[in-house]
Design a protein around this motif. Structure first.
Motif, PDB file in Angstrom:
ATOM      1  N   LEU A 195       0.828  -1.212   0.000  1.00  0.00           N
ATOM      2  CA  LEU A 195       0.000   0.000   0.000  1.00  0.00           C
ATOM      3  C   LEU A 195       0.856   1.254   0.000  1.00  0.00           C
ATOM      4  O   LEU A 195       0.562   2.224  -0.700  1.00  0.00           O
ATOM      5  CB  LEU A 195      -0.920   0.010   1.223  1.00  0.00           C
ATOM      6  N   TYR A 198       2.206   1.612  -3.483  1.00  0.00           N
ATOM      7  CA  TYR A 198       1.116   1.872  -4.417  1.00  0.00           C
ATOM      8  C   TYR A 198       0.602   3.303  -4.292  1.00  0.00           C
ATOM      9  O   TYR A 198       0.213   3.930  -5.262  1.00  0.00           O
ATOM     10  CB  TYR A 198       0.018   0.851  -4.119  1.00  0.00           C
ATOM     11  N   ASP A 199       0.627   3.812  -3.052  1.00  0.00           N
ATOM     12  CA  ASP A 199       0.153   5.162  -2.751  1.00  0.00           C
ATOM     13  C   ASP A 199       1.157   6.237  -3.106  1.00  0.00           C
ATOM     14  O   ASP A 199       0.821   7.410  -3.166  1.00  0.00           O
ATOM     15  CB  ASP A 199      -0.018   5.298  -1.228  1.00  0.00           C
ATOM     16  N   SER A 243      -7.118   0.583  -2.785  1.00  0.00           N
ATOM     17  CA  SER A 243      -6.510   0.777  -1.470  1.00  0.00           C
ATOM     18  C   SER A 243      -7.401   0.191  -0.388  1.00  0.00           C
ATOM     19  O   SER A 243      -6.933  -0.469   0.544  1.00  0.00           O
ATOM     20  CB  SER A 243      -6.309   2.262  -1.181  1.00  0.00           C
TER      21      SER A 243
END
Ligand SMILES: Nc1ncnc2c1ncn2[C@@H]1O[C@H](COP(=O)(O)OP(=O)(O)O)[C@@H](O)[C@H]1O
Ligand SMILES: [Mg+2]
Lengths: 258, 354
Positions: A195, A198-199, A243
């Motif tokens: 995460l 990815y963020d 997410s």
């Protein structure tokens, strides 16, 4: 005290609203027919169709996923080895390692990103998807480390000793007993690491080669170049949805404690 | 014949703490051997040294006659039941028990057969697919036992395995453990701080204190002939310990008067103690027959204990504990304040020097 309770409650709801209201509005307007950001004129999936037809979206989505996956594997493997060493063996400098591992979480990301870029330039490494990965690993490992180490703190070394009395050498005791018992913690660490990667926008933005886009970078490009197109809302909704799915899985796994 | 386990002058330090102090032990094959002692006396450390989980600072460990002092745990052919059991939480009962065979790469069909056999021995048949957290305390105990026994270890080490169970289940498990031990014919080394457990199950007991072995013997031996004050006090429910001086052959001078004892002429002039078990003391208005020691006293307290009556009797300032069984129907029960005589034959007193 009643009044205090009420104030506290109101405060909590206000904070939650401030955090989530923009996201809710964004999601609602991703289904808006007209270009208006203020008036909801009618429901449509048109924005999502245009998204699906956009190969750049797919390309950046693909980049986000594969770099995220590599970052996750590398960070988690390194974090497990470090956490295991620190938890199981006595040596000087243990607390120092612990502190060093927290630094990437504490210092501002932009500082980290900038220094990394400068460092890469100095040692003459060309920017590539791999520099993005290095950048992500450099702070994802901290998140993974913290989570895995917390799990190991509660891990009874007698499980491993029991395995050894049953004929397992140290390596098999680790792979057959320790790793599976720590698996929920490791999975949680992996999801957090993924995460975070990815963020991430800032690090990626600084360390990417020209033309290489992840989803957050693509969103930024869209937003800055073309004003505020509607399929941006749809794209952002999509990103949020992914997410949320990962966050949900992480929560479910976290609850599995042996 | 070689011993199942032999410890030769084993010592182990943790910093300044002498956890195990020059311990030598010989455990015979197929013996149920207990290490008994108060908490912190070094029992676990001794067991871990036998298992190879701890390296001794000094001394030699032999298993079946072979020096294994530096052989790693997984090559020692021992089994261990941990105090915390340490059952693998990510495996069900079957997988837990099969683990040792998997490590030895035993074929799957044989694993199935041997696990089934083992489940029968520990009476867990039908529970093989349960997960560990779905088992009761007693069942977990059995899984731990089965898991350790299935590899047919030359010696099974058990570290206070019944500590966490409540009394009723503990009593049942004691009998079970003894039965299993006979059935599989393996050497058991059993660590406990509970003398009842040690007494009930053991062929022989080693009493330990501060890392030192105090006495090794069969349960009746350490009960009837404790070697020193510590063992006399630690074993048995209670003991009357009369301190005094050995003044002439067969006589010890104590605070309540001269006491006749058996043997010990070599102690003349030394401080000794005469220890008498509560059930060896006769009590009544008159104590008749060939009783060597008779003293007058006054009942301080009467406690009805069911199978016997416990009296506290004051004799010249010394408080005797006396257990009187109900022999031949209803005997008189004395009450506080009654004046009585207490007595014992000299062979009932144990002479202690250390
Ligand atoms: N790993 C260790 N580190 C430091 N001291 C220890 C360790 N293990 C045991 N000790 C000490 O050694 C002594 C004996 O401990 P142990 O063998 O566990 O006793 P027992 O099992 O009879 O209760 C105790 O004083 C204990 O505090
Ligand atoms: Mg112990």
């Amino acid at each position: 005290m009643k009044l205090f309770d009420k104030i506290l409650k109101a405060y909590t709801y206000t904070v939650l609203a401030l955090i989530y209201l923009p996201i809710v509005i964004l999601i609602i307007f991703s289904f808006n027919e007209s270009r208006s950001k203020v008036v909801f004129t009618g429901f449509t999936l048109e924005n999502y169709y245009s998204l699906i037809g956009n190969y750049r979206v797919w390309d950046s989505f693909y980049n986000s996923i594969w770099t995220g996956a590599v970052v996750t594997v590398v960070s988690v493997v390194l974090a497990i080895l470090m956490a295991y060493g620190v938890s199981r063996y006595e040596f000087s400098g243990k607390t120092l390692i612990d502190s060093i591992m927290l630094i990437p979480i504490i210092i501002p990301e932009i500082v980290e990103a900038l220094t990394l870029l400068v460092f890469l330039v100095i040692i003459g490494i060309e920017l590539s998807p791999y520099t993005v990965i290095i950048g992500h690993v450099a702070f994802d490992i901290s998140f993974a480390y913290v989570v895995v180490k917390a799990r190991m703190a509660g891990y009874d070394p007698q499980f491993e000793e029991a395995a050894r009395t049953l004929g397992a050498d140290e390596i098999r005791a680790f792979t057959k007993v320790t790793l599976p018992i720590l698996a929920p913690g490791i999975a949680a660490a992996a999801l957090i690491a993924f995460l975070e990667s990815y963020d991430d926008f800032i690090k990626t933005f600084f360390t990417r080669p020209p033309g290489f886009m992840t989803l957050p970078v693509y969103i930024w490009n869209m937003a800055s170049r073309r004003g505020f197109p509607l399929d941006l809302n749809a794209l952002a909704t999509f990103v949020v949805a992914i997410s949320l799915i990962f966050a949900y899985i992480r929560n479910r796994i976290e609850r599995r404690v042996y | 014949m070689s011993y199942a386990v032999e410890l030769i002058n084993i010592s182990k330090y943790f910093g300044d703490v002498r956890a195990v102090d020059n311990v030598s032990l010989k455990v015979r094959k197929n013996e149920f051997f207990s290490l008994l002692g108060p908490s912190g006396c070094g029992k676990t450390t001794t067991l871990r040294i036998i298992a190879g989980l701890e390296e001794p600072d000094k001394g030699i460990v032999k298993l079946d006659g072979k020096d294994v002092t530096y052989v790693p745990t997984h090559k020692r052919n021992i089994g261990m039941v941990f105090q915390t059991l340490a059952l693998f939480p990510h495996m069900n009962v079957y997988e837990n028990i099969a683990f040792g065979l998997r490590m030895r790469r035993v074929p799957e069909s044989e694993i199935r057969r041997r696990v089934r056999e083992m489940l029968e021995i520990v009476r867990l048949t039908g529970l093989e697919h349960r997960r560990i957290h779905q088992l009761s305390g007693g069942q977990r105990q059995r899984v731990a036992l089965a898991r350790a026994l299935i590899v047919q270890p030359a010696v099974l080490l058990l570290d206070e395995p019944l500590g966490a169970l409540d009394l009723k289940i503990r009593q049942r498990m004691m009998v079970e453990l003894k039965r299993v031990q006979r059935e599989v014919g393996t050497t058991f080394i059993y660590v406990t701080h509970d003398q009842t457990e040690a007494m009930v199950m053991s062929d022989r007991i080693a009493v330990m204190k501060d890392g030192v072995i105090q006495q090794v013997g069969a349960p009746y031996e350490i009960y009837m002939r404790p070697r020193n004050r510590f063992v006399a006090n630690f074993i048995g429910e209670a003991i009357n310990m009369l301190e005094g001086t050995y003044i002439e052959p067969g006589v010890v001078e104590t605070s309540i008067g001269n006491v006749r004892v058996e043997g010990g002429a070599e102690y003349v002039g030394r401080r000794v103690a005469v220890a008498i078990r509560p059930e060896k003391i006769l009590i009544g208005e008159e104590v008749s027959g060939d009783v060597d020691n008779v003293f007058s006293g006054r009942i301080l307290m009467t406690i009805f204990r069911g199978a016997f009556v416990e009296y506290r009797v004051d004799v010249a300032g010394f408080e005797f504990i006396v257990f009187k069984p109900h022999v031949g129907g209803l005997a008189r029960i004395y009450q506080a304040g009654d004046v009585v005589k207490v007595g014992w034959i000299k062979e009932g007193g144990i002479l202690l020097v250390d």
